[in-house]
Design a protein around this motif. Structure first.
Motif, PDB file in Angstrom:
ATOM      1  N   ASP A 237      21.831   3.655 -37.414  1.00  9.67           N
ATOM      2  CA  ASP A 237      22.771   2.996 -38.328  1.00  9.67           C
ATOM      3  C   ASP A 237      24.174   3.563 -38.107  1.00  9.67           C
ATOM      4  N   ALA A 238      25.011   2.766 -37.493  1.00  3.70           N
ATOM      5  CA  ALA A 238      26.395   3.208 -37.230  1.00  3.70           C
ATOM      6  C   ALA A 238      27.331   2.783 -38.366  1.00  3.70           C
ATOM      7  N   LEU A 413      43.660  -3.304 -22.345  1.00  4.09           N
ATOM      8  CA  LEU A 413      42.350  -3.393 -22.992  1.00  4.09           C
ATOM      9  C   LEU A 413      41.730  -2.000 -23.167  1.00  4.09           C
ATOM     10  N   ALA A 414      41.097  -1.786 -24.320  1.00  3.99           N
ATOM     11  CA  ALA A 414      40.450  -0.499 -24.580  1.00  3.99           C
ATOM     12  C   ALA A 414      39.021  -0.492 -24.043  1.00  3.99           C
ATOM     13  N   GLY A 415      38.584  -1.603 -23.435  1.00  5.60           N
ATOM     14  CA  GLY A 415      37.220  -1.708 -22.919  1.00  5.60           C
ATOM     15  C   GLY A 415      36.672  -3.081 -23.233  1.00  5.60           C
ATOM     16  N   GLY A 416      35.350  -3.217 -23.161  1.00  4.04           N
ATOM     17  CA  GLY A 416      34.682  -4.503 -23.408  1.00  4.04           C
ATOM     18  C   GLY A 416      34.977  -4.985 -24.823  1.00  4.04           C
ATOM     19  N   HIS A 420      29.632  -5.950 -30.386  1.00  2.20           N
ATOM     20  CA  HIS A 420      28.723  -4.811 -30.473  1.00  2.20           C
ATOM     21  C   HIS A 420      29.279  -3.598 -29.726  1.00  2.20           C
ATOM     22  N   VAL A 421      30.413  -3.780 -29.018  1.00  2.00           N
ATOM     23  CA  VAL A 421      30.908  -2.714 -28.135  1.00  2.00           C
ATOM     24  C   VAL A 421      31.744  -1.710 -28.939  1.00  2.00           C
ATOM     25  N   LEU A 422      31.031  -0.731 -29.490  1.00  2.00           N
ATOM     26  CA  LEU A 422      31.699   0.268 -30.338  1.00  2.00           C
ATOM     27  C   LEU A 422      32.565   1.213 -29.523  1.00  2.00           C
ATOM     28  N   SER A 423      32.171   1.427 -28.241  1.00  3.23           N
ATOM     29  CA  SER A 423      32.908   2.427 -27.454  1.00  3.23           C
ATOM     30  C   SER A 423      34.378   2.033 -27.335  1.00  3.23           C
ATOM     31  N   SER A 424      34.672   0.735 -27.171  1.00  2.00           N
ATOM     32  CA  SER A 424      36.081   0.341 -27.042  1.00  2.00           C
ATOM     33  C   SER A 424      36.797   0.444 -28.388  1.00  2.00           C
TER      34      SER A 424
END
Ligand code: AMP
Ligand code: MG
Length: 454
Positions: A237-238, A413-416, A420-424
């Motif tokens: 659970d994020a 862009l910070a990423g994808g 669902h892409v929490l990393s970016s």
């Protein structure tokens, strides 16, 4: 409930409707000034004091009669006899005869018989005796004093090298703040400077709005506590830790309501007992169109769903409702249903939840901080929905944002960009806004960027 085939609500409309759903801010309480960081004033702060409270010296130096220093210059300094001293916190009860001065410290009260301060920097080294001064008329000129030495004893006289004018270096009573003046308005957030001012005008307590209390629940049969066993079918659970943190960063008191499964019973079991002790509930997941998305049903049981689905990306399934008026106080609890994809959760919190909670807490300015930027890369979104693209802001060596000659930031862009892409999201400095009518923004074009975490 909004009919899904009708055009989606725009982000602006949704924001307007959400803010107007806050009919009255929370009750007021008086708290110690020292505890007030981040709190919102419920009434203007009115000073009970003049500030400064009395005329005081702006410099370390000598309190003088300005007319006694007429014509003073480094070549022809004026000697004044030093007849006493006023220290910070000391008494100004000294009379200064003509041709005399009193040594005075910064912040010390100015004796009533003085009308100017000569800073120590405007005097010559005065420890030499009058005899020395007359014995070597052709010797090197006495040097300008730059400071008193710590522990230096009181000299008998001083040599003023710069003529003073009346009022020089005197900070007059009430010059900063007048007693009875209204200083800070209701609805203002108290930061360090506002706290210093409140304390500086002698206030021990400040009237503020009570902080909103918000319950935070995650929903989804797949969710596991992030420190527990995830197994083959679970995911950590994020959202709950993320939303709890977002609440606290917004100055709100957040209560952890745990994880519920994808059933009305499970969700109601978590929400029903909370309704009586919170001002708002934030539920993530289960708000979309799937057969197990029952959060809106739960809101319907508690009260009503007033708004659902917004023309934004990510975050479209966002829902908002209010409970029936409570027996206890007649207040309606605000009900926020955030889409479960973790980026959608955080983005809709930022767009729609934070401003409403802050308004509930009495805060007047709730607009996000935005900036103009030039994009280095193509930004994409769906036509018909306003896109919020996770971007990094180009930084200088010291971490400050780099700006072009027109003051614009530069973003990439910070990423994808999947929801669902929490990393970016974790790497993003802001969200670049792609207008509804465009599907893309090309490199070199200007965009508006909403800062995150500011
Ligand atoms: P939902 O909004 O329930 O349809 O969920 C959309 C997506 O977000 C699904 O892939 C869920 O597994 C995921 N999700 C929902 N809640 C959470 C959460 N609390 N933490 C991480 N992922 C979540
Ligand atoms: Mg779900």
């Amino acid at each position: 409930m909004t009919d899904p085939v009708r055009p989606l609500l725009t982000g602006e409309d949704a924001r307007g409707r959400l803010l107007s759903a806050v009919d009255a801010p929370l009750p007021v309480e008086e708290i110690p000034v020292g505890d007030a960081l981040g709190r919102i004033l419920s009434e203007p702060i009115v000073s009970t004091l003049d500030l400064p409270p009395w005329d005081n010296s702006a410099m370390d130096g000598y309190a003088v009669h300005a007319e006694d220093t007429a014509g003073a210059s480094p070549e022809h300094p004026v000697r004044l006899q030093v007849v006493g001293e006023v220290r910070a916190g000391g008494s100004a009860d000294v009379t200064i005869p003509a041709g005399c001065a009193v040594r005075i410290a910064t912040g010390a009260p100015v004796p009533s018989s003085a009308d100017a301060i000569v800073p120590v920097e405007s005097t010559l080294e005065a420890r030499q005796t009058a005899a020395d001064a007359t014995a070597e008329p052709d010797g090197p000129p006495a040097t300008r004093a730059e400071s008193f030495r710590p522990g230096e004893t009181l000299a008998e006289s001083c040599l003023v090298a710069v003529a003073a004018a009346p009022n020089d270096h005197i900070r007059h009573r009430g010059e900063d703040v007048r007693a009875g003046a209204s200083l800070l308005g209701a609805g203002m957030a108290l930061g360090p400077a506002q706290i210093a001012l409140a304390a500086g005008v002698g206030l021990a307590g400040v009237p503020v709005y009570r902080r909103p209390i918000v319950g935070v629940l995650s929903t989804g049969d797949e969710l596991r506590h992030s420190d527990g066993v995830v197994g083959r079918r679970g995911i950590p659970d994020a959202n709950r830790p993320g939303v709890l943190a977002a609440c606290r960063a917004a100055g709100v008191e957040a209560v952890d309501l745990g994880i519920a499964g994808d059933s009305l019973d499970s969700i109601m079991a978590a929400l029903r007992p909370a309704v009586d002790r919170v001002d708002a509930l934030i539920v993530s997941g289960g708000v979309s169109v799937g057969p197990y998305d029952v959060v809106r049903n739960a809101f319907g049981v508690l009260g009503s769903v007033d708004l659902w689905r917004i023309a934004i990306q990510p975050g479209k399934p966002f829902a908002f409702g209010r409970s029936a008026p409570r027996d206890r106080d007649g207040r309606r609890v605000l009900l926020f249903g955030l889409p479960g994809n973790p980026v959608s959760t955080l983005v809709t919190f930022e767009l729609f939840v934070r401003p409403v909670l802050q308004r509930l807490g009495g805060r007047r300015s709730v607009a996000p901080l935005t900036d103009r930027a030039v994009t280095a890369e193509t930004l994409r979104s769906s036509r018909g929905r306003r896109g919020f693209v996770r971007v990094k802001v180009e930084q200088s060596e010291d971490g400050s944002p780099r700006r072009d000659e027109r003051g614009r930031l530069r973003v990439s862009l910070a990423g994808g960009q999947g929801s669902h892409v929490l990393s970016s999201m974790a790497l993003a400095d802001g969200l670049a806004i792609v207008p509804e009518e465009s599907r893309r923004v090309d490199p070199g074009a200007e965009v508006e960027v909403m800062w995150l975490g500011r």
